[in-house]
Design a protein around this motif. Structure first.
Motif, PDB file in Angstrom:
ATOM      1  N   LEU A  24       0.842  -1.181   0.000  1.00  0.00           N
ATOM      2  CA  LEU A  24       0.000   0.000   0.000  1.00  0.00           C
ATOM      3  C   LEU A  24       0.890   1.247   0.000  1.00  0.00           C
ATOM      4  N   PRO A  25       0.431   2.359  -0.600  1.00  0.00           N
ATOM      5  CA  PRO A  25       1.226   3.595  -0.609  1.00  0.00           C
ATOM      6  C   PRO A  25       1.107   4.337   0.725  1.00  0.00           C
ATOM      7  N   LEU A  26       1.380   3.605   1.788  1.00  0.00           N
ATOM      8  CA  LEU A  26       1.284   4.114   3.151  1.00  0.00           C
ATOM      9  C   LEU A  26       2.616   3.848   3.845  1.00  0.00           C
ATOM     10  N   ALA A  36       1.147   8.250   2.317  1.00  0.00           N
ATOM     11  CA  ALA A  36       0.364   8.809   3.419  1.00  0.00           C
ATOM     12  C   ALA A  36       0.786   8.119   4.709  1.00  0.00           C
ATOM     13  N   HIS A  37       0.855   8.877   5.774  1.00  0.00           N
ATOM     14  CA  HIS A  37       1.290   8.321   7.057  1.00  0.00           C
ATOM     15  C   HIS A  37       0.110   7.731   7.817  1.00  0.00           C
ATOM     16  N   VAL A  38       0.378   6.620   8.498  1.00  0.00           N
ATOM     17  CA  VAL A  38      -0.633   5.949   9.321  1.00  0.00           C
ATOM     18  C   VAL A  38      -0.121   5.833  10.751  1.00  0.00           C
ATOM     19  N   GLY A  39      -0.833   6.438  11.658  1.00  0.00           N
ATOM     20  CA  GLY A  39      -0.506   6.282  13.068  1.00  0.00           C
ATOM     21  C   GLY A  39      -1.372   5.198  13.691  1.00  0.00           C
ATOM     22  N   LEU A  92      -5.988  -1.947   6.034  1.00  0.00           N
ATOM     23  CA  LEU A  92      -6.025  -0.508   5.742  1.00  0.00           C
ATOM     24  C   LEU A  92      -6.393  -0.215   4.296  1.00  0.00           C
ATOM     25  N   ARG A  93      -6.354  -1.219   3.438  1.00  0.00           N
ATOM     26  CA  ARG A  93      -6.850  -1.023   2.076  1.00  0.00           C
ATOM     27  C   ARG A  93      -8.312  -0.598   2.105  1.00  0.00           C
ATOM     28  N   GLU A  94      -9.036  -0.991   3.129  1.00  0.00           N
ATOM     29  CA  GLU A  94     -10.464  -0.700   3.242  1.00  0.00           C
ATOM     30  C   GLU A  94     -10.766   0.484   4.154  1.00  0.00           C
ATOM     31  N   HIS A  95      -9.740   1.162   4.648  1.00  0.00           N
ATOM     32  CA  HIS A  95      -9.956   2.295   5.552  1.00  0.00           C
ATOM     33  C   HIS A  95     -10.361   3.524   4.735  1.00  0.00           C
ATOM     34  N   PRO A  96     -11.481   4.159   5.084  1.00  0.00           N
ATOM     35  CA  PRO A  96     -11.952   5.291   4.264  1.00  0.00           C
ATOM     36  C   PRO A  96     -10.990   6.466   4.214  1.00  0.00           C
ATOM     37  N   ASP A  97     -10.180   6.662   5.245  1.00  0.00           N
ATOM     38  CA  ASP A  97      -9.274   7.806   5.269  1.00  0.00           C
ATOM     39  C   ASP A  97      -8.149   7.686   4.241  1.00  0.00           C
ATOM     40  N   TYR A  98      -7.873   6.473   3.775  1.00  0.00           N
ATOM     41  CA  TYR A  98      -6.752   6.271   2.854  1.00  0.00           C
ATOM     42  C   TYR A  98      -7.195   5.836   1.475  1.00  0.00           C
ATOM     43  N   ALA A  99      -8.488   5.850   1.231  1.00  0.00           N
ATOM     44  CA  ALA A  99      -9.025   5.372  -0.040  1.00  0.00           C
ATOM     45  C   ALA A  99      -8.474   6.169  -1.221  1.00  0.00           C
ATOM     46  N   ASN A 100      -8.435   7.492  -1.101  1.00  0.00           N
ATOM     47  CA  ASN A 100      -7.961   8.309  -2.216  1.00  0.00           C
ATOM     48  C   ASN A 100      -6.485   8.063  -2.521  1.00  0.00           C
ATOM     49  N   THR A 101      -5.686   7.928  -1.482  1.00  0.00           N
ATOM     50  CA  THR A 101      -4.247   7.649  -1.668  1.00  0.00           C
ATOM     51  C   THR A 101      -4.051   6.305  -2.354  1.00  0.00           C
ATOM     52  N   ILE A 102      -4.787   5.305  -1.939  1.00  0.00           N
ATOM     53  CA  ILE A 102      -4.613   3.956  -2.465  1.00  0.00           C
ATOM     54  C   ILE A 102      -5.097   3.851  -3.907  1.00  0.00           C
ATOM     55  N   SER A 162       6.560  15.215  11.644  1.00  0.00           N
ATOM     56  CA  SER A 162       6.293  16.651  11.684  1.00  0.00           C
ATOM     57  C   SER A 162       5.469  16.988  10.445  1.00  0.00           C
ATOM     58  N   PRO A 163       4.803  18.130  10.434  1.00  0.00           N
ATOM     59  CA  PRO A 163       4.093  18.521   9.216  1.00  0.00           C
ATOM     60  C   PRO A 163       4.996  18.553   7.987  1.00  0.00           C
ATOM     61  N   GLN A 164       6.248  18.978   8.176  1.00  0.00           N
ATOM     62  CA  GLN A 164       7.177  19.041   7.048  1.00  0.00           C
ATOM     63  C   GLN A 164       7.542  17.643   6.558  1.00  0.00           C
ATOM     64  N   LEU A 165       7.730  16.710   7.480  1.00  0.00           N
ATOM     65  CA  LEU A 165       8.030  15.335   7.085  1.00  0.00           C
ATOM     66  C   LEU A 165       6.845  14.714   6.351  1.00  0.00           C
ATOM     67  N   LEU A 166       5.647  14.934   6.869  1.00  0.00           N
ATOM     68  CA  LEU A 166       4.446  14.374   6.234  1.00  0.00           C
ATOM     69  C   LEU A 166       4.243  14.949   4.842  1.00  0.00           C
ATOM     70  N   ALA A 167       4.510  16.228   4.686  1.00  0.00           N
ATOM     71  CA  ALA A 167       4.369  16.853   3.372  1.00  0.00           C
ATOM     72  C   ALA A 167       5.389  16.290   2.392  1.00  0.00           C
ATOM     73  N   SER A 168       6.601  16.061   2.857  1.00  0.00           N
ATOM     74  CA  SER A 168       7.637  15.501   1.985  1.00  0.00           C
ATOM     75  C   SER A 168       7.279  14.080   1.572  1.00  0.00           C
ATOM     76  N   ALA A 169       6.755  13.288   2.509  1.00  0.00           N
ATOM     77  CA  ALA A 169       6.347  11.923   2.173  1.00  0.00           C
ATOM     78  C   ALA A 169       5.170  11.919   1.205  1.00  0.00           C
ATOM     79  N   ALA A 170       4.234  12.830   1.433  1.00  0.00           N
ATOM     80  CA  ALA A 170       3.076  12.914   0.535  1.00  0.00           C
ATOM     81  C   ALA A 170       3.511  13.280  -0.877  1.00  0.00           C
ATOM     82  N   ALA A 171       4.541  14.131  -0.980  1.00  0.00           N
ATOM     83  CA  ALA A 171       5.019  14.547  -2.300  1.00  0.00           C
ATOM     84  C   ALA A 171       5.593  13.375  -3.090  1.00  0.00           C
ATOM     85  N   CYS A 172       6.058  12.345  -2.395  1.00  0.00           N
ATOM     86  CA  CYS A 172       6.548  11.164  -3.118  1.00  0.00           C
ATOM     87  C   CYS A 172       5.564  10.005  -3.022  1.00  0.00           C
ATOM     88  N   GLY A 173       4.315  10.305  -2.648  1.00  0.00           N
ATOM     89  CA  GLY A 173       3.242   9.333  -2.811  1.00  0.00           C
ATOM     90  C   GLY A 173       2.833   8.531  -1.600  1.00  0.00           C
TER      91      GLY A 173
END
Length: 276
Positions: free
Chosen positions: A167-169, A191-194, A264-274, A178-189
């Motif tokens: 999964l792209p998670l 999404a973070h999962v806590g 998490l493939r079925e988690h609604p919060d990550y559907a768009n990323t996946i 940090s917000p900066q780390l999350l943004a950098s990870a998002a830029a390369c595809g």
């Protein structure tokens, strides 16, 4: 001879009818169980991070027995047996989990902790400290590009082992971001999962202050629908391993409370990323 045959045929017919009835009952039970899972209104998302892998075989057995699918976040960590957790020794274990329908995602390659942001939003970099690999325990700096490579390396290894695209998670070790780390990870595809507050199952806490019985009671009391649950495939520091005592009673107890388990493939919060 005709009379003898007449006595045999009803017995054969009766046996066949019994067999058909057994098959029908089994299929009905299967369909009923599948329907209950599909219609479940109280999903939970059980996740495992790697660790020393000492309880990995037990975890796999419990999940298979309970017919629960989970999401594994993998890093290449030191283990109690064989090579590192994403090495050749453990490759068959990961491949078997893929065949069972589990999902996978990156936990960074060297279990690399974020420590601080450096640079700025246009040119971000991060102070990090891995707990595995050749630079274990050292503080150094990764650019945003290098951090993405650190995340991707684990994902690529999982794909090469299992033949299944992860999964792209990703999950940052310790959940530290940090917000900066999350943004950098998002830029390369990615999404973070806590994890959810009640989903912290406590298997990395000291046994002296968090017994297995207490952790089981707390989870059964506090977990709510939609929670992401976190456990590990082995914690070096815990004296009384969590999984052998808690995992199966926890799953059974949560099922009795009407919960079901999803990846998490079925988690609604990550559907768009996946879907991208």
């Amino acid at each position: 001879m005709p009379a003898a045959r007449a006595r045999v045929e009803p017995v054969g017919l009766q046996t066949n009818l019994i067999r058909i009835a057994i098959i029908f009952i089994a299929l009905s039970a299967y369909v009923s169980g599948a329907g209950a899972q599909n219609n479940c209104e109280k999903p939970l998302y059980l996740t495992f991070d790697t660790g020393h892998m000492g309880v990995a075989p037990l975890v796999a057995d419990v999940l298979k027995r309970q017919q629960v699918r989970v999401t594994f976040f993998a890093a290449n960590e030191r283990t109690k047996e064989g090579d590192d957790s994403l090495g050749d020794h453990w490759a068959p274990w990961w491949k078997a989990r893929a065949a069972e329908g589990h999902e996978f995602a990156s936990h960074t390659w060297d279990h690399t902790y974020w420590r601080a942001d450096l640079g700025d939003a246009r040119n971000p970099s991060f102070r990090v400290r891995p707990s595995a690999g050749p630079r274990e325990g050292q503080n150094f700096v990764l650019t945003a590009k290098q951090y993405c490579e650190e995340v991707t390396r684990a994902a690529d290894r999982l794909k090469s082992i299992t033949g299944k695209p992860p999964l792209p998670l990703f999950r940052a070790p310790g959940g530290k971001t940090s917000p900066q780390l999350l943004a950098s990870a998002a830029a390369c595809g990615y999404a973070h999962v806590g994890w959810s507050p009640a989903g912290f199952l406590g298997d990395e806490l000291p046994t002296e202050t968090a017994s297995n019985d207490a952790l089981l009671r707390k989870a059964l009391r506090d977990v709510r629908s939609g929670d992401i649950l976190l456990a590990h495939l082995g914690i070096w520091s815990r004296k009384d391993p969590w999984a052998p005592a808690v995992l199966e009673p926890l799953i059974v107890g949560l099922k009795e409370r009407g919960f079901c388990f999803r990846t998490l493939r079925e988690h609604p919060d990550y559907a768009n990323t996946i879907r991208r």
